[in-house]
Design an enzyme around this catalytic site. Structure first.
Site, PDB file in Angstrom:
ATOM      1  N   SER A   1     -29.853  12.779  18.883  1.00  0.00           N
ATOM      2  CA  SER A   1     -28.613  13.047  19.622  1.00  0.00           C
ATOM      3  C   SER A   1     -27.529  13.689  18.767  1.00  0.00           C
ATOM      4  O   SER A   1     -26.486  14.079  19.299  1.00  0.00           O
ATOM      5  CB  SER A   1     -28.079  11.752  20.240  1.00  0.00           C
ATOM      6  OG  SER A   1     -27.771  10.825  19.238  1.00  0.00           O
TER       7      SER A   1
ATOM      8  N   LYS B   1     -21.667   5.322  23.781  1.00  0.00           N
ATOM      9  CA  LYS B   1     -21.068   6.384  22.980  1.00  0.00           C
ATOM     10  C   LYS B   1     -19.682   6.769  23.500  1.00  0.00           C
ATOM     11  O   LYS B   1     -18.745   6.945  22.720  1.00  0.00           O
ATOM     12  CB  LYS B   1     -21.989   7.606  22.976  1.00  0.00           C
ATOM     13  CG  LYS B   1     -23.311   7.374  22.248  1.00  0.00           C
ATOM     14  CD  LYS B   1     -24.229   8.578  22.364  1.00  0.00           C
ATOM     15  CE  LYS B   1     -25.552   8.356  21.643  1.00  0.00           C
ATOM     16  NZ  LYS B   1     -26.466   9.491  21.778  1.00  0.00           N
TER      17      LYS B   1
END
Length: 799
Positions: free
Chosen positions: A683, A726
């Site tokens: 990511s 996140k």
């Protein structure tokens, strides 16, 4: 002490070697003489007037023709009293020991041993010490003789009472016990009467201990046998008395009680047939038989199982929703699944129960959720942990043929529940072991399969038991260690870590009231301000669950309890400025957004087991060197993302305004703080691309934007996981703008409303869109000759 000495004489006599024994003075001993030299020595002694011969013991019994070195120095001069000859040429000799002698020299060795010997009389001793030793030896010998039940000659009894011949007493007492050669020879070589008494005292003490232990063992065995005989006789008498009175004996009464319970029990036909067969077998077995206890225990267990007993489900959806909301905050997906099952049961009471697997980090409430599910449905609840379980028999049970056989944990849980439709929680299913005793995970394949578990067979009861009405709830921290076939049988419900806002709400509703109750305080006595609670969560805990948070609140509550225990009356208020005094230095420092970043630094987002975190990726050009250095404990996937990002930039260098020579003339170092924390995953791909582009173009990236997404070699931005954690990490650190893959737009529905409203989201499909937004001043570029679509806002994507 008085010592008398006699004149010493030296004379030559035939020597007869002996194996494994020694002749002591004053004793008579039969001997079997067979060796040629020994026979010749006896013949020579018989020709003499006194028929005297010297008997010396061999050091090694395996030596056939001993020399002087093979014989002990001290022996006994004896007189031959009787002799008989055998047809094989052997002799049976009866000898009487006369006195102790010492071998000086072997004069002849053929045809027999002839040696010079010297009498070695024991110096006589008198006094209190010798008398005390004599009495002690006689006392111990008396006890040993009594325990050994030895017939003592009258001569020994007379000598034991007389103290005129002390050494004769020593040798006679020694002859009554089976002393080995070494001990007899040591006695023979004693230097004084007191030494001989001490040696004999030690030998007889050891012999007495052995005899006492033997007697104790014999008495115990005799008592056990006597006790069993007595019980048997009493039992027979009791049976005769009961027959005279017309009463039943206890064994028959027990069988009748089991038969009555069997008649009343609601059992399936197959189970009833097997139970009746075992009951008839029990009637024929004597109570002393080992099988009697095994069959009785099996029957009692079978009758206690809830074969057809069940609890009525509470199908009130509103009540179930209230119970779940009262016990747990949020967890909407799990609650919705329980309410859906409740709705199905209301429409179809025969529907099979779901098999749920609650997956999440420690401390998020998986185990307590199982209790709430049972309470909302009105069912019994049973739980057992599978962590570290290695033996398959722990689940399936042991066969009755084994000693100490027991049912498996599943059937035991059903018996404890008392109903065939409880909620059973299998905790820590991801920590099952496996070894030579079997694979418990394979045993669970049948248990957790709705098509098979209606005929589950435990090895102990060995009859089919219906588990299809049981609602199984398993818990796990990760799915990686669960075998695929087992995972395929379960419906996975993920419990993500709690956000900061959720932790604050849970602490207010549950944790603080519970800890105040534990410490005996009221809400008015101990007040934790919202600001202090937020600081505790941010700076004293770093977890997805709530356990550490509850421990910190408990610590504060204990400080408050001490405050009132010392006699103080004013309320105990917990403010942010008091936390260091109450909880100590802050163990965690939250990652704050940087106000500005130099070229080569970009802001990324990472998922962790305890939530999300902001991740700064730093890069630097290294003049006069080559290569690509990666530090910060990066995993293989993250290293590949960095290399893919550099390859993309290199292949599009001219479009981005970068001189291709820079890639050849400069090395690059990529570092991801913190260096002690391992990191991995794809990511960070677009963050790596932005950081390297900023480094090569010398244009700084925007510090108020965080980004996450996987990048391919052609620049495509692929979706990632952990969006909720996140985004909340970016929000905590003060960043309000997040760039993410367009395919992750659907994940925004999992965000709390306040986070979704405060944050700005930009969705991208290509890395060129990321560069255009994240690096101001960088003109829009074309890749592969095609103009990329512009980035889209959250409103456009959701529309």
């Amino acid at each position: 002490m008085t010592v008398k000495k006699e004149n010493e004489k030296i004379f030559s006599l035939p020597i007869l070697p002996m194996k494994n024994t020694a002749l002591l003075p004053y004793l008579v001993m039969p001997l079997s003489v067979g060796r040629p030299r020994s026979v010749a020595a006896v013949e020579a002694a018989l020709t003499s007037e006194d028929k005297e011969i010297v008997l010396l013991s061999q050091r090694d019994a395996s030596t056939e023709n001993p020399t002087q070195g093979d014989l002990y120095t001290f022996g006994t001069k004896a007189v031959i009293r009787k002799i008989s000859r055998t047809s094989e040429g052997h002799m049976e000799v009866l000898v009487l020991g006369i006195e102790r002698v010492m071998l000086l020299k072997i004069e002849e060795d053929e045809p027999f041993l002839m040696g010079r010997v010297q009498p070695a009389p024991m110096p006589e001793e008198y006094g209190a010490e010798v008398e005390a030793l004599r009495r002690s030896v006689v006392e111990i010998a008396g006890k040993a003789i009594e325990l050994a039940q030895v017939q003592v000659p009258f001569e020994v009894q007379t000598l034991a009472a007389d103290n005129t011949e002390p050494m004769r007493v020593v040798f006679l007492l020694a002859s009554l016990f089976s002393l080995d050669l070494q001990k007899e020879q040591t006695l023979l070589e004693a230097q004084s009467v007191s030494d001989a008494y001490r040696l004999l005292h030690n030998y007889l003490s050891h012999e007495l201990q052995v005899l006492e232990i033997r007697s104790k063992i014999s008495n115990q065995a005799r008592e056990e046998m006597t006790k069993e005989q007595r019980e048997y006789m009493l039992r027979q008498q009791l049976r005769a008395i009961q027959q005279e009175l017309g009463e039943k004996n206890p064994e028959q009464a027990e069988v009748d009680q089991l038969r009555e319970r069997l008649e009343k029990a609601d059992l399936p036909d197959e189970v009833r047939k097997e139970a009746e067969r075992e009951l008839k077998r029990l009637e024929r077995l004597p109570s002393a038989s080992p099988d009697h206890h095994v069959v009785r225990t099996w029957l009692e267990f079978v009758l206690e199982l809830p074969w057809r007993t069940k609890t009525d489900d509470n199908l009130d959806v509103a009540n179930a929703r209230e119970v779940l909301d009262t016990d747990h905050f949020d967890l909407k997906e799990v609650k919705a699944r329980i309410l859906e099952h409740l709705g199905v049961l209301k429409m179809n009471p025969t529907a099979k129960a779901p098999i749920l697997c609650l997956v999440g980090p420690p401390g998020v409430g998986k185990t307590s959720l199982g209790q709430s599910i049972a309470r909302s449905l009105g069912r019994k609840f049973e739980r057992f942990s599978l962590g570290g379980l290695h033996d398959e028999a722990e689940l399936r049970g042991h066969r009755r043929t084994y000693i100490g056989a027991m049912p498996g944990r599943l059937i035991q849980a059903m018996r404890r529940a008392g109903a065939n439709n409880p909620v059973i929680m299998l905790d820590e299913v991801d920590k099952l072991g496996r070894d030579y005793r079997g694979d418990p995970a394979s045993a669970l394949l049948e248990v957790l399969d709705p098509e098979q578990n209606n005929t589950f067979r435990d090895n102990y009861i060995d009859m089919p038991f219906d588990l299809s009405k049981v609602m199984f709830v398993t818990t796990a921290n990760t799915l990686d260690t669960i075998p695929r076939p087992l995972l395929d049988r379960m419906e996975v419900l993920r419990l993500p870590g709690y956000t900061e806002e959720e932790k604050i709400e849970i602490a207010k509703r549950y944790l603080i009231p519970r800890q105040l109750k534990e410490t005996g305080l009221t809400a008015e006595q101990c007040v934790i301000t919202p600001e202090a609670l937020q600081e505790i969560i941010r700076r004293y805990t770093r977890e997805a669950g709530l356990r550490r948070l509850e421990r910190q609140i408990a610590k504060v509550a204990r400080k408050a309890a001490l405050h009132f225990a010392e006699g103080k009356q004013e309320p105990f208020e917990v403010r942010p400025d008091r936390l260091i005094d109450l909880l100590g230095p802050e163990p965690f420092m939250p990652e704050e957004a940087r106000k500005s970043v130099p070229p080569g630094v970009a802001t990324g987002l990472a998922w962790t087991e305890v939530g999300g975190d902001v991740l700064y990726i730093e890069t630097a050009l290294l003049p006069e060197t080559k290569g690509f250095t990666l530090t910060g404990q990066l995993g293989e996937v993250m290293q590949e993302s960095a290399k893919a990002a550099q390859s993309y930039i290199w292949s599009h260098a001219r479009e981005l305004g970068i001189e291709p020579a820079k890639f050849k003339d400069f090395g690059v170092h990529v570092h991801v703080p913190a260096g002690a924390t391992p990191k991995d995953g794809p990511s960070a791909g677009i963050t790596m691309t932005v950081a390297l582009t900023s480094l090569y173009t010398r244009c700084p990236a925007r510090p108020d934007i965080a980004m996450t997404g996987e990048v391919t070699l052609t620049g495509l931005v692929l979706p990632i996981g952990g969006v909720k954690e996140k985004v909340l990490a970016a929000r905590r650190s003060g960043i309000k703008h997040v760039i993410m893959p367009k395919a992750n737009a659907k994940d925004l529905y999992d965000l709390p409303d306040e986070a979704r409203n405060e944050m700005q989201f930009t969705f991208v499909e290509h890395v060129s869109q990321v560069l255009e937004i994240a690096i101001p001043g960088l003109a829009a570029r074309q890749c592969n000759g095609e103009e990329r679509n512009r980035a889209e806002t959250v409103e456009e994507v959701l529309t």
